[in-house]
Design an enzyme around this catalytic site. Structure first.
Site: not given
Lengths: 381, 629
Positions: B324-327
């Site tokens: 998700g957005s941690t990427f």
């Protein structure tokens, strides 16, 4: 009427002087080796075997000397009675088994358990010698010459084989054959007997008990049952071989002391001896037996009556057979069977009967010059 | 013919035949002699060897298994002495009566009793049969006092594995178990494996470091008799005891993290940014490794197997999730390094992004974020910004950056079952699907959706590498037998080779996430001065949201069945200046990353830093809190 020189009657002292003390010495030496091995088999203790064996030796010693000085004519005269008595004992063993005590080969006399089949070896020699003594050479071919011995042999052989003790019945046959052979029985009769036996073997095979078949098959191929019957022979060969030339030392045989060797105090005592004293010891022991046999033949050749000669040959042949069969068995040359090593294996019957036999042998020596007729009674024809 | 003559004939015949008999007997005796010579001279050596084989027996001496310690020397796994009462049949005249006598002193169950009676019948008379194990000291004492009345009964000491911290470190330590057929075949022929009572590492560190922990078997050469009874000892080699393995784990932090994540299906990893040492690695729910050393009951095993939240799986290394957005940090760094955007260039977010026929939505699809620069886009997690820069650089550059930061291949952690995640490239897609890479997947990958997969360990590694700029490798082992393992390439990790200004920009963006009011993780900030953290939230969709649903209003996560809820992710590092610790948390089907996972990372990083400070005060200043004890 008599012909030839009859030695005058010997006094007891003279007879004792005549006793062949060389034989006594060798027998005592063998017995002492036996005591030492029984001491070792017990892990270095007199109990449970060595001490009892000593008592038996002492008893056997007395019997042997007494037998040796009893007149040869007594033995000749009473041969059939003694034989018949032993036969009764054989039957008694058979009945005893039937009555429900299970298969037994011995009669219990309290101080000793006597195997009548062992005693029968000696008695058979006596009756055969007596019989052939009375048959002149020219009548050897007649049925009256070989019929009665065949019957005398067949009855005990059948009884012993039924026990079942195949080994001893074969020894009875072979010992008797030796006596008949020495008495002048024709070659072709033996050949015929052997051919007949060979022909009957497949039939006999069916009458063998399973464990007997097993012994023979295992002998043919010990690896077929490495943990069962073949195990004994294999372990015995390992014990013998590992003894090497000079052995592992007294009380130091690993195979015997760690119980890899079965029945080391009886049937496999020779293995134990050979493991602890090596080939040097094993050959020495064989040499002692050979010396006894040599003595036996010398006595046979020196005896002046056919009875004495045949008794001597019969006794030494039985000694030879026991020693040979026992040694060949532990070396893996013939099937395992329960034949003790004379004078050394633990067991009352074997020792007493062996010493009785040597008593008779010495009796022949003591009375080597005593002359008597075919009937066994002096001066009668 | 006269009688005398006839007797002489007979005597001559007898003499001939007696000599023949004698000769035959002599020959046979000669045969015996030859046989003796063959056995005792020619074959002597062979039989001597066989006789030695017969009597010698090697008995293995089992070395004590090494302990597993945490970074401060606290024991995590040890071999407890297990007192057992055993019975030797040949010394016990009446087995039943003896068991009754034992049962009057200590409790002996009906099942134990049946087993003993069965074993006694089966085994040889001198082989000890275990009556009961795990005796307490009091029970041992009671039996010892009554020893004279208990013939054939003795106390025997064995080893059994004990894990004092139970399930808090279950996944890291693994457990020991009985040697299987497969273990035997793949083993190096270690004779220990053939012992019936022997246990080897079956999972976790117990498995990975099994050789070191196991030690080397000693041997005692004994003389036995034909039935196998020991006569005496001839020779003895004590072998080498198993080595202690010291882990990088701080057990108290581990226990804290385990407590904090609760019973939801969660993975959390705490790592030292500077060297990759893993301070804590938690997968929840967990199992108690002690259950395995005692011998797991079938019902317990089935329960563990059938549990919907898979307590047996170590999700921190085996769980693969869309990051998700941690990427987004990966996409950001790839674009910065590729030069397609600078710190100050802005991209306009109208709430959606058109690519050909397809429309990709920003999470804030109503109204959008407006003009965003890199730091702001990270802070607000604007999807459109990353869609655009990803399209500019293409999937291969993104994947390359993901690999550099630790996503998409195995990291070599000392735990079994590690999985590689996935950082797809065009070539990989071509090989795999025999088709060219779809553009839309690049856009999905930009925000860590679609094909991208990462394990929690990889997310923590990525965060640590971002925070330090060093290519650290995560690892669990500090020392084995007091020595640093030889293959430790992590001693001085090399630089990642990424422009420090680019790194600083991404770090600033992450700092804004948790420290600016508009940041998605502001609620999860650390307020203690000097201990503030930087972070990034992520919410990984498990299902596809259809256009129709979007039009009618996306269903709230709480309204969905558990297995369709989003995964909640959060990664973070602290402190802001000279970062020391990185942390990643994934809560399976937990909902929003910032609301569920964020507070966990906050609490964990705060505790980590406080503990570190405490250790520094308690220990010495120079050794940076790594003082032992």
């Amino acid at each position: 009427m008599s012909f030839g020189l009859n030695r005058h009657e010997l006094s007891l002292g003279q007879k004792l002087w005549q006793v062949n003390w060389g034989i006594v010495l060798i027998l005592t030496a063998l017995a002492c080796i036996g005591f030492a091995m029984l001491y070792s088999a017990a892990g270095g203790a007199m109990e449970p075997w060595a001490q009892r064996q000593m008592l038996r030796f002492a008893l056997g010693f007395c019997i042997m000397i007494v037998v040796a000085v009893i007149d040869i004519r007594f033995w000749m005269r009473w041969a059939y009675v003694l034989y018949a008595g032993t036969l009764v004992m054989l039957v008694a063993v058979e009945l005893q088994g039937r009555v429900g005590m299970g298969a037994q080969r011995w009669l219990d006399f309290g101080f000793v358990q006597l195997q009548p089949s062992e005693l029968m070896k000696i008695m058979l020699v006596l009756v055969l010698a007596k019989h052939f003594h009375s048959i002149p050479l020219e009548r050897m071919g007649r049925i009256s010459a070989w019929g009665p011995p065949a019957l005398l042999l067949a009855v005990p052989v059948a009884l012993v084989a039924k026990q079942p003790d195949l080994g001893t019945s074969l020894m009875l046959i072979m010992g008797s054959a030796a006596v008949a052979f020495a008495a002048g029985m024709r070659w072709w009769k033996f050949a015929l007997a052997i051919i007949g036996a060979a022909a009957a073997a497949p039939v006999a095979w069916n009458f063998l008990r399973d464990y007997q078949k097993e012994r023979i098959l295992t002998f043919m191929d010990p690896s077929r049952d490495p943990l069962g019957a073949g195990y004994h022979i294999t372990q015995s060969k390992i014990a013998l071989g590992s003894g090497g030339l000079t052995g592992k030392g007294f009380l130091l045989g690993t195979q015997s002391h760690l119980n890899f060797l079965p029945e080391k105090q009886t049937d496999f005592i020779y293995t134990m001896f050979a493991e602890e004293f090596g080939m040097v010891g094993a050959m020495t022991l064989l040499a002692l037996y050979a010396l006894l046999i040599l003595y036996g033949f010398a006595i046979a050749l020196r005896a002046s009556t056919q009875f004495g000669r045949l008794v001597a040959v019969g006794i030494v042949t039985h000694l030879f057979l026991s020693v040979f069969i026992n040694c060949a068995m532990v070396m893996g040359m013939i099937p395992a069977k329960g034949v003790p090593l004379p004078m050394i294996s633990y067991g009352g019957s074997s020792m007493l009967v062996t010493m009785l036999g040597f008593g008779l042998l010495m009796m022949v020596w003591v009375h080597r010059d005593t002359q008597f007729s075919r009937g066994g009674l002096q001066d009668s024809d | 013919m006269g009688r005398r003559q006839r007797d002489q004939d007979r005597e001559r015949l007898f003499t001939r035949r007696a000599l023949l008999l004698g000769a035959a007997q002599a020959c046979l005796f000669g045969g015996l002699g030859a046989r003796l010579y063959y056995l005792q001279v020619i074959e002597a050596e062979k039989y001597a060897t066989l006789a030695e084989d017969n009597r010698m027996n090697m008995r293995l001496l089992v070395p004590p298994r090494g302990r597993i310690l945490d970074r401060f020397g606290e024991v995590l796994a040890t071999s407890r002495l297990n007192y057992r009462v055993v019975l030797v049949r040949e010394q016990a005249p009446n087995v039943e009566a003896t068991i009754d006598a034992i049962a009057r002193l200590i409790t002996v169950g009906e099942a134990d009793r049946r087993r003993v009676l069965r074993d006694v019948r089966r085994k040889r008379a001198f082989v000890p049969v275990m009556v009961r194990e795990d005796l307490s000291w009091e029970e041992v004492a009671r039996l010892e006092v009554n020893a004279p009345d208990l013939p054939g009964v003795s106390i025997d000491v064995g080893q059994s594995r004990l894990y004092p911290h139970t399930e808090a470190v279950g996944h890291i330590l693994g457990y020991v178990g009985i040697v299987s057929e497969v273990d035997l075949k793949s083993g190096t022929g270690d004779p220990l494996l053939e012992l019936p009572d022997f246990r080897i590492g079956k999972n976790g560190v117990e498995k990975i470091h099994d050789q070191a922990l196991r030690g080397v078997a000693g041997a005692s050469q004994i003389e036995v008799n034909a039935v196998g009874r020991v006569i005496r000892e001839l020779n003895r080699d004590d072998g080498r005891p198993g080595r202690d393995v010291e882990l990088t784990i701080d057990i108290h932090l581990q226990a804290f993290v385990r407590e904090r994540v609760g019973e939801e299906s969660t993975a959390a990893v705490v790592m030292d940014c500077r060297n990759g040492e893993i301070l804590s690695l938690v997968s929840a729910p967990a199992f108690d490794p002690n259950m395995f050393s005692a011998g797991l009951k079938a019902s317990d095993w089935e329960e563990l197997q059938a549990h919907p939240k898979t307590p047996l799986t170590n999700k921190a290394v085996s769980g693969q999730y869309a990051p998700g957005s941690t990427f987004k940090m990966v996409t950001a760094l790839a674009a910065l390094e590729a030069g397609v955007i600078t710190a100050n260039q802005t991209i306009h977010c109208p709430g959606h992004y058109e690519l050909g026929e397809r429309r990709f939505h920003c999470w804030k699809y109503k109204g959008g974020h407006g003009a965003m620069n890199m730091a702001e886009a990270l802070m607000q997690s604007c999807d459109v910004f990353f869609y655009e820069i990803a399209r500019r650089i293409g999937i291969d550059k993104i994947s390359d950056m993901a690999q550099r930061l630790g996503i998409g291949s195995l990291l070599g952690i000392e735990l079994p079952g590690e999985r590689s995640g996935l950082a797809p490239t065009r070539a990989w897609y071509q090989r795999r699907r025999a088709a060219s890479w779809p553009q839309g997947e690049t856009v999905n990958a930009a925000i860590g959706q679609g094909m991208i997969l990462a394990t929690p360990l990889q997310l923590a590694t990525m965060t640590a590498r971002l925070a330090s700029g060093l290519a650290i490798s995560p690892h669990l082992t500090r020392t084995i037998g007091g020595r640093v393992p030889l293959d430790r390439a992590h001693a001085a990790p090399p630089s990642l080779g990424i422009n420090p200004q680019h790194l600083a920009l991404v770090q600033r963006g992450m700092a804004m996430v948790t420290n600016e009011q508009r940041g998605t993780g502001y609620k999860a900030r650390i307020t203690e001065p000097g201990l503030e953290m930087a972070g990034k939230s992520g919410t990984a969709q498990v299902r596809i949201i259809s256009k129709a649903e979007r039009d009618t209003g996306v269903k709230k996560n709480e309204d969905l069945p558990w297995r369709f809820r989003d995964h909640a992710l959060f990664v973070g590092f602290a402190p802001l200046v000279n970062p020391r610790f990185a942390c990643a948390v994934v809560v399976e089907h937990g909902g929003g990353g910032s609301s569920v996972a964020g507070p966990m990372v906050r609490d964990i990083l705060l505790e980590t830093q406080k503990r570190d400070a405490l250790k520094r005060v308690a220990g010495c200043l120079t050794c940076g809190g790594e003082h032992r004890g």
